[in-house]
Design an enzyme around this catalytic site. Structure first.
Site, PDB file in Angstrom:
ATOM      1  N   LYS A 184       0.825  -1.102   0.021  1.00 23.53           N
ATOM      2  CA  LYS A 184       0.024   0.063   0.171  1.00 23.53           C
ATOM      3  C   LYS A 184       0.875   1.274  -0.018  1.00 23.53           C
ATOM      4  CE  LYS A 184      -1.496   2.750   2.835  1.00 23.53           C
ATOM      5  NZ  LYS A 184      -1.608   4.012   2.459  1.00 23.53           N
ATOM      6  N   GLY A 237       7.545   5.113   7.773  1.00 22.77           N
ATOM      7  CA  GLY A 237       6.667   6.366   7.783  1.00 22.77           C
ATOM      8  C   GLY A 237       7.059   7.210   9.331  1.00 22.77           C
ATOM      9  N   SER A 238       6.000   7.884   9.785  1.00 22.45           N
ATOM     10  CA  SER A 238       6.344   8.381  11.001  1.00 22.45           C
ATOM     11  C   SER A 238       6.402   7.672  12.191  1.00 22.45           C
ATOM     12  CB  SER A 238       5.382   9.740  11.089  1.00 22.45           C
ATOM     13  OG  SER A 238       4.138   8.960  11.386  1.00 22.45           O
ATOM     14  N   GLY A 242       3.886   4.677  13.001  1.00 22.67           N
ATOM     15  CA  GLY A 242       4.595   3.067  13.136  1.00 22.67           C
ATOM     16  C   GLY A 242       4.297   2.478  14.446  1.00 22.67           C
ATOM     17  N   GLU A 261      10.640   1.222   9.922  1.00 25.16           N
ATOM     18  CA  GLU A 261      11.545   2.288   9.468  1.00 25.16           C
ATOM     19  C   GLU A 261      10.825   3.647   9.549  1.00 25.16           C
ATOM     20  OE1 GLU A 261      13.710   4.647   8.351  1.00 25.16           O
ATOM     21  OE2 GLU A 261      13.502   4.103   6.208  1.00 25.16           O
ATOM     22  N   CYS A 295      14.274  10.378   6.182  1.00 30.91           N
ATOM     23  CA  CYS A 295      14.206   9.978   7.559  1.00 30.91           C
ATOM     24  C   CYS A 295      15.574  10.284   8.155  1.00 30.91           C
ATOM     25  CB  CYS A 295      14.038   8.625   7.725  1.00 30.91           C
ATOM     26  SG  CYS A 295      14.612   7.645   6.664  1.00 30.91           S
ATOM     27  N   GLU A 394      11.260  15.792  14.658  1.00 33.60           N
ATOM     28  CA  GLU A 394      11.526  15.758  13.109  1.00 33.60           C
ATOM     29  C   GLU A 394      10.593  16.956  12.467  1.00 33.60           C
ATOM     30  OE1 GLU A 394      10.172  11.917  11.427  1.00 33.60           O
ATOM     31  OE2 GLU A 394      12.316  12.011  10.146  1.00 33.60           O
TER      32      GLU A 394
END
Ligand SMILES: NC(=O)C1=CN([C@@H]2O[C@H](COP(=O)(O)OP(=O)(O)OC[C@H]3O[C@@H](n4cnc5c(N)ncnc54)[C@H](OP(=O)(O)O)[C@@H]3O)[C@@H](O)[C@H]2O)C=CC1
Ligand SMILES: CCCCCC/C=C/C(=O)O
Length: 491
Positions: A184, A237-238, A242, A261, A295, A394
């Site tokens: 996805k 993703g974030s 996650g 990740e 990232c 971030e």
């Protein structure tokens, strides 16, 4: 029109070896971030679409030939053909990637080449999946060995920042040992994953149900993660999303494993012996590459007190130069825009709050660029307070925060090892003792010395602490998608 010339299929789900209309009640709008105009609206995959696709992947794993009949050498050949198809269609893949992300064509072209190289690297491992034979037990009663087996159906979820590259990082190692998968992509950027599906479909090499794409939003992804027939999830993703994926995986009745990740706030240290021009250039690109939507971007700078003032001048001048080379044309620009208006507002919000709250000062940048598109000026923040939001969170934009000058590397290590993140770190120096202290002392999954953001197919990549669980790339990535069975036999 442009999309139609690149992507044949307006039926935008690739499920069980065929293109299918998605039937979700919501739709995702895909923008051209250089102009802010909508390129396309895609109907999202519904929970029913996801369920049917996962079922097909499950059947392909248990009943199809991909794992049950094919040898590793056959899977190797299939992966090599996909790599070749990517190379043969590099300009199309790069064009669609740049269209949906706004990143320079030169970068997209490099990412396609990296993606095909990743397929080649993992192809080389497909015929090298071994168990261990232990020989007879001491009393000769048992023969013992292990089998290395695929996990089953893998659910893959990717982010908007490197859509094709991240897809390759997950798809290739998942296929090596005979898993089947459903991917996805981010609803902001599904087009390059769909074009990859088109190339794979045209090759006609994978049995139906082995490789599937269902595009859509959070509901589509959450349905995948909760699905009982998905055996493992690999997510990029974030940290927040996650953690949600981790919790949902634990709650599902099959207790699926996860590879996560996630984000980072990667420190970059400039020592007193560094070549300051080279260090400033590397530090700037560490922070601004992909408009900071990376990232592992080097977003916190520590500069030794003896070179601090001179380094800041260099960094300012490199930043000015880079800003002057940003255009709204992906063929010529040095960096692109942010992905959408939400991200543009979010990034500026960080900078604005830092200034308003007296938490940092703007050395250069600090505002949007151009009247259209989602561009933001490369920005350097200085004199931050230790607990400033721009130090701890971030930002995911072209913003680098320079910490107050340091004179003791131990102090940097202490501050950084208290951070909740641990994805990557860098040091600019030729002092072997300092380099060794930093590479061994820092709690991060990757350390770069006199370079930054270098990703190689054979070098494992992943985070310590809240930056993630598990590794992508390298031998470690294949290990994420296999499990070990022990056989103890008496004949
Ligand atoms: N690797 C990294 O460090 C990345 C960090 N980020 C950070 O995240 C922020 C937001 O970006 P965004 O793209 O929205 O990142 P998200 O982490 O929200 O989304 C990443 C992917 O996960 C999906 N997703 C989100 N929530 C769930 C869920 N509960 N279950 C299943 N799938 C889910 C998203 O689809 P959907 O959008 O439909 O929810 C998308 O495909 C950025 O500003 C940045 O700070 C983002 C991307 C990569
Ligand atoms: C300039 C290339 C760096 C790519 C790093 C891969 C990023 C992954 C991520 O952001 O999730």
């Amino acid at each position: 029109m442009v999309v139609a010339s690149l992507l044949n299929n307006t039926n935008h789900m690739y499920s069980n070896g065929a293109w299918v209309e998605a039937s979700g009640s919501s739709a995702s709008q895909i923008y051209n971030p250089t102009s802010g105009n909508i390129i396309l609206t895609l109907t999202d995959g519904s929970p029913k679409d996801m369920d049917a696709t996962v079922q097909a992947a499950h059947d392909a794993f248990f009943k199809g030939p991909w794992y049950n009949e094919w040898s590793g050498m056959q899977r190797r050949d299939a992966l090599l053909k996909i790599a070749q198809a990517m190379d043969d269609n590099s300009s199309k893949l790069a064009a669609i990637e740049s269209l949906q992300t706004g990143k320079p064509i030169a970068n997209s072209t490099g990412e396609v080449a990296h993606g095909s190289e990743v397929f080649r690297y993992f192809a080389g491992l497909a015929d090298k999946q071994y168990g261990r034979h232990h020989g007879p037990s001491h009393d000769q009663r048992f023969t013992t060995y292990t089998l290395t087996e695929p996990i089953g159906v893998i659910g893959l979820i990717t982010a908007f920042n490197f859509p094709l590259m991240l897809a390759c990082w997950k798809i290739a190692p998942a296929l090596v040992s005979g898993n089947t998968l459903v991917i996805k992509p981010s609803p902001n950027t599904p087009l390059s994953t769909l074009l990859l599906a088109q190339l794979i479909n045209d090759l006609n090499i994978l049995p139906p149900g082995v490789f599937n794409v269902v595009s859509g939003g959070t509901e589509t992804g959450a349905t995948m993660v909760a699905h009982n027939l998905v055996d493992k999830v690999s997510f990029t993703g974030s940290v927040g999303a996650g953690k949600a994926v981790y919790q949902a995986s634990a709650k599902s009745s099959t207790l699926k494993g996860v590879c996560l990740e996630l984000g980072g706030k990667s420190p970059h240290v400039v020592m007193d012996d560094a070549d300051l021009k080279a260090a400033a250039h590397t530090a700037a690109m560490a922070a601004y590459t992909n408009t900071g939507q990376t990232c592992c971007a080097g977003t916190i700078l520590y500069v030794h007190k003896s070179v601090y003032t001179q380094f800041l001048q260099e960094l300012k001048s490199v930043t000015e130069d880079i800003t002057s080379k940003i255009t709204q044309d992906t063929k010529s620009s040095i960096i692109g825009p942010l992905i959408n208006q939400t991200q543009l507002d979010r990034v500026h919000g960080f900078v604005q709050r830092a200034v308003d709250n007296g938490e940092a000062e703007v050395l250069i940048g600090g505002s949007r660029l151009f009247d259209s598109g989602f561009y933001y000026k490369p920005t350097v923040l200085i004199n931050p307070t230790n607990k400033a939001q721009v130090v701890c969170e971030e930002i995911f934009g072209p913003v680098v925060t320079v910490m107050p000058p340091f004179d003791d590397l131990e102090h940097v290590l202490e501050l950084e090892n208290n951070s909740s993140f641990g994805l990557a770190a860098g040091i600019f120096s030729n002092n072997a003792k300092a380099i060794n202290r930093f590479t061994t002392g820092i709690r991060a999954g990757t350390v770069w010395v006199n370079c930054f953001n270098i990703l190689l197919p054979y070098m494992p990549f992943g985070g310590y602490k809240s930056s993630g669980i598990g590794r992508e790339l390298g031998l470690e990535a294949v290990n994420e998608f296999v499990q070990t069975k022990s056989v103890t036999a008496r004949y």
